[in-house]
Scaffold this motif. Structure first.
Motif, PDB file in Angstrom:
ATOM      1  N   ILE A  45      47.061  49.278  36.764  1.00 30.60           N
ATOM      2  CA  ILE A  45      48.424  49.456  37.499  1.00 30.60           C
ATOM      3  C   ILE A  45      48.334  50.249  38.828  1.00 30.60           C
ATOM      4  N   ALA A  46      47.568  51.153  38.915  1.00 30.74           N
ATOM      5  CA  ALA A  46      47.581  51.922  40.201  1.00 30.74           C
ATOM      6  C   ALA A  46      46.913  50.836  41.002  1.00 30.74           C
ATOM      7  N   ARG A  47      45.892  50.361  40.791  1.00 30.87           N
ATOM      8  CA  ARG A  47      45.133  49.459  41.434  1.00 30.87           C
ATOM      9  C   ARG A  47      45.842  48.341  42.121  1.00 30.87           C
ATOM     10  N   HIS A  48      46.558  47.748  40.871  1.00 30.35           N
ATOM     11  CA  HIS A  48      47.441  46.471  41.414  1.00 30.35           C
ATOM     12  C   HIS A  48      48.424  47.005  42.412  1.00 30.35           C
ATOM     13  N   LYS A  49      49.265  47.949  42.198  1.00 25.28           N
ATOM     14  CA  LYS A  49      50.399  48.371  43.043  1.00 25.28           C
ATOM     15  C   LYS A  49      49.582  48.603  44.502  1.00 25.28           C
ATOM     16  N   GLN A  50      48.488  49.332  44.373  1.00 25.92           N
ATOM     17  CA  GLN A  50      47.780  49.794  45.592  1.00 25.92           C
ATOM     18  C   GLN A  50      47.450  48.469  46.539  1.00 25.92           C
ATOM     19  N   ALA A  51      46.876  47.298  46.011  1.00 31.59           N
ATOM     20  CA  ALA A  51      46.598  46.134  46.271  1.00 31.59           C
ATOM     21  C   ALA A  51      47.683  45.268  46.726  1.00 31.59           C
TER      22      ALA A  51
END
Length: 111
Positions: A45-51
């Motif tokens: 989720i963190a990677r998706h939010k960041q991207a």
């Protein structure tokens, strides 16, 4: 019957206690595995939010998760203060992890 004999035979109270404790150990391991899985998803989720440029904090989601824990406790006779503390700790730790991951990978590229 001597006191010691009561606890040394098959079917004794301690034999049953050992079985129940083993059952509890198995349940505890499932809880730990579920927590690990939860944090694996949080990392994604963190990677998706960041991207995607989505902010880390999603207050509506936090409220939803805490409400879901409370409803589950109510439906299953689990003390609401226990589930509230668990939910709060999981959410706080998830937010901290997301913050760290997003700060350390501004482009959202880490796998």
């Amino acid at each position: 019957m001597r006191h010691e004999d009561r606890y040394s035979r098959e079917g004794s109270p301690l034999d049953e206690l050992d079985r129940l404790r083993h059952e509890l150990d198995v349940v505890d391991l499932r809880i730990l595995e579920a927590i690990k899985s939860r944090f694996d998803v949080i990392r994604r989720i963190a990677r998706h939010k960041q991207a995607s440029g989505v902010p880390m904090m999603q207050s509506d989601r936090v409220s939803f998760v805490r409400s879901r824990y409370a409803a589950y406790g109510l439906a299953h006779g689990i003390p609401d203060d226990l589930l509230d503390r668990i939910a709060a700790e999981l959410i706080e730790t998830a937010c901290r992890l997301e913050d760290e991951l997003m700060a350390n990978d501004p482009a959202g590229t880490q796998q």
